[in-house]
Design an enzyme around this catalytic site. Structure first.
Site, PDB file in Angstrom:
ATOM      1  N   THR A  56       0.815  -0.930  -0.234  1.00  0.00           N
ATOM      2  CA  THR A  56       0.033   0.200   0.314  1.00  0.00           C
ATOM      3  C   THR A  56       1.004   1.781   0.138  1.00  0.00           C
ATOM      4  O   THR A  56       2.191   0.898   0.616  1.00  0.00           O
ATOM      5  CB  THR A  56      -0.833  -0.350   0.979  1.00  0.00           C
ATOM      6  OG1 THR A  56      -1.850  -0.968   1.408  1.00  0.00           O
ATOM      7  CG2 THR A  56      -1.457   1.873   1.787  1.00  0.00           C
TER       8      THR A  56
ATOM      9  N   PHE B 188       1.313   5.510   0.569  1.00  0.00           N
ATOM     10  CA  PHE B 188       1.013   6.047   1.591  1.00  0.00           C
ATOM     11  C   PHE B 188       1.437   7.649   1.051  1.00  0.00           C
ATOM     12  O   PHE B 188       2.515   7.534   1.000  1.00  0.00           O
ATOM     13  CB  PHE B 188       0.527   6.141   2.984  1.00  0.00           C
ATOM     14  CG  PHE B 188      -0.004   5.071   3.509  1.00  0.00           C
ATOM     15  CD1 PHE B 188       0.310   3.057   3.792  1.00  0.00           C
ATOM     16  CD2 PHE B 188      -0.350   4.500   4.092  1.00  0.00           C
ATOM     17  CE1 PHE B 188       0.199   2.864   4.010  1.00  0.00           C
ATOM     18  CE2 PHE B 188      -1.170   3.350   4.941  1.00  0.00           C
ATOM     19  CZ  PHE B 188      -1.167   2.248   4.481  1.00  0.00           C
TER      20      PHE B 188
HETATM   21  O1  PRE Z   1      -7.384  -0.524   7.928  1.00  0.00           O
HETATM   22  C1  PRE Z   1      -6.499  -0.058   7.721  1.00  0.00           C
HETATM   23  O2  PRE Z   1      -5.455  -1.278   8.601  1.00  0.00           O
HETATM   24  C2  PRE Z   1      -5.595   0.332   7.234  1.00  0.00           C
HETATM   25  O3  PRE Z   1      -4.787   1.177   7.149  1.00  0.00           O
HETATM   26  C3  PRE Z   1      -6.428   1.207   5.986  1.00  0.00           C
HETATM   27  C4  PRE Z   1      -6.032   0.146   4.550  1.00  0.00           C
HETATM   28  C5  PRE Z   1      -6.456   1.328   3.540  1.00  0.00           C
HETATM   29  O4  PRE Z   1      -7.105   1.770   3.518  1.00  0.00           O
HETATM   30  O5  PRE Z   1      -6.376   1.013   2.491  1.00  0.00           O
HETATM   31  C6  PRE Z   1      -4.392   0.420   4.618  1.00  0.00           C
HETATM   32  C7  PRE Z   1      -3.413  -0.647   4.229  1.00  0.00           C
HETATM   33  C8  PRE Z   1      -4.554  -2.159   3.609  1.00  0.00           C
HETATM   34  O6  PRE Z   1      -3.847  -1.580   2.012  1.00  0.00           O
HETATM   35  C9  PRE Z   1      -5.547  -2.276   3.845  1.00  0.00           C
HETATM   36  C10 PRE Z   1      -5.751  -0.985   4.720  1.00  0.00           C
END
Ligand code: PRE
Length: 432
Positions: free
Chosen positions: A304, A306
């Site tokens: 992911t 950020f």
């Molecule tokens: O729910 C979490 O733990 C988050 O940090 C959010 C979140 C997202 O929004 O994509 C962050 C990383 C992962 O992809 C899954 C969920």
């Protein structure tokens, strides 16, 4: 321990207080503890170490966000439509972060308009490692966003917020110094909400971090896979594990909740023996759950991305790889897209991402011609490209883009995350 009320007087914490739902307001008054393991290295520094610590010391930022989407005026009394507001003030380009550079490459008059070359004194200060930074993220402790905040600012004080919008507001209202928010995932795709929020707020992207996301299936101790009636998690996490869940024989209801760690906390707090959560191993530890299966993301290279947001932009540099994020629109819809993209192609600037979102204030354009009436959808386009705004080629590309577009905003020019690639270690669901 640091109370938000002790923040400098320009921190309007009273505004924040009024937004707390009754059950989360006093007595904790948003006090955030930051002492646990603060001196130790690594990104867990500054984070609470257990659920009890967390509950006793930290009030989550509230979700009573005034819905800007529904209100007709914003807090400054202006129009609630950010695009209209920005376009309506196009003359004040510097305030509104519009590109403000010459239009025609090489022309003398426009050379005067070009930004001055940067000198060493223009360069941003040495990167902060976050030791005094308060960093807002969406979710509760154990969320991947908390880990991303720790990767971005290793010694930061991570501030949980229950919605993305609350994290934006926390920075805007000086409750936090930065926000770290997910924008895209290699399996699940874009997190559209954050693209929309980037446009609605005047924060700047000052960095990015990419986090390998390693999901576990968590349940209460003693619960077996066969007992499960549902799996709950953040929608992105559910999407990232869709095939693995099926392979595990879990053809049970899937329910979306606000964040992965919140799902784990919910199971623990409500003693849900028929429910499993998809969340991190750290969430299992924090909320006392067992790991039923480890590495259940559909692909080991689940990452992911950020972005880090701040009230002020950083000064772009050329001594390391930079990325720049922009958003633009045009009155005549998608017809300019090719021209815009060619402005980058001609200068050998690679694009790393392109995303389109509905142009909310003007979602449809009606075109009448001899044959009939056509309705076209209108879009905002978000583009990331690999160049720094300190580079002349990037400045020239944007000058050209500005000619083709009716709205253009630079969301940020920031160092690329160049940390070595390390996919999640385990990818084989173990089951039980
Ligand atoms: O729910 C979490 O733990 C988050 O940090 C959010 C979140 C997202 O929004 O994509 C962050 C990383 C992962 O992809 C899954 C969920």
């Amino acid at each position: 321990m640091q109370a938000l009320s002790s923040h400098p007087s320009n921190s309007p914490s009273y505004l924040f207080q009024t937004r707390l739902p009754a059950h989360r307001a006093a007595p904790t008054r948003c006090t955030v503890k930051c002492g646990y393991g603060f001196e130790s290295a690594g990104f867990h520094s500054g984070f609470v170490s257990s659920k009890a610590d967390w509950q006793s010391s930290c009030a989550i930022l509230a979700s009573k966000v005034v819905s800007q989407e529904q209100s007709s005026t914003d807090s400054n009394g202006g129009t609630a439509d950010p695009v209209a507001a920005i376009n309506g003030h196009k003359a004040a380009a510097t305030d509104l972060n519009l590109v403000h550079i010459g239009n025609v490459e090489g022309s003398d008059s426009n050379k005067q308009l070009q930004p001055k070359p940067l000198t060493i004194s223009d360069l941003s200060p040495a990167p902060m490692h976050g030791s005094q930074l308060r960093v807002a993220y969406q979710g509760v402790p154990g969320a991947y966003s908390e880990a991303a905040a720790g990767k971005a600012y290793p010694k930061c004080e991570a501030i949980p917020c229950d919605q993305f919008e609350v994290a934006f507001q926390a920075v805007q209202l000086w409750i936090a110094d930065r926000a770290v928010l997910p924008v895209e995932n290699s399996l699940g795709g874009s997190i559209h909400r954050n693209y929309d929020l980037l446009l609605r707020h005047q924060l700047h992207i000052v960095g990015e971090v990419q986090l390998p996301v390693h999901h576990c299936l968590l349940a209460l101790p003693g619960v077996r896979k066969e007992y499960l009636n549902r799996v709950i998690s953040h929608p992105q996490a559910l999407a990232q594990c869709e095939h693995s869940l099926t392979k595990l024989g879990l053809n049970v209801a899937r329910e979306a909740v606000d964040d992965t760690a919140g799902a784990a906390e919910f199971i623990a707090t409500n003693n849900q023996r028929d429910t499993a959560a998809i969340a991190s191993a750290r969430a299992a530890e924090l909320y006392g759950l067992q790991v039923l299966a480890d590495g259940i993301q559909d692909d080991p290279s689940n990452v992911t991305r950020f972005v880090m947001l701040a009230r002020e932009p950083i000064i772009p540099r050329t001594d390391r790889p930079f990325k720049t994020s922009i958003v633009f629109a045009h009155d005549k819809g998608t017809s300019v897209l090719f021209k815009v993209l060619s402005a980058f192609a001609f200068r050998n600037i690679s694009l790393t991402k392109i995303e389109s979102r509905p142009y909310r204030s003007r979602p449809i354009r009606v075109v009448d011609d001899a044959v009939g009436t056509a309705k076209h959808f209108e879009y905002m386009f978000y583009v990331d490209f690999e160049a720094s705004m300190a580079e002349v080629r990037a400045q020239n590309a944007l000058a050209e883009v500005q000619e083709f577009t009716s709205f253009l905003r630079v969301l940020g020019s920031y160092p690329m995350d160049m940390t070595p690639w390390s996919p999640s270690s385990s990818s084989c669901p173990m089951g039980d």
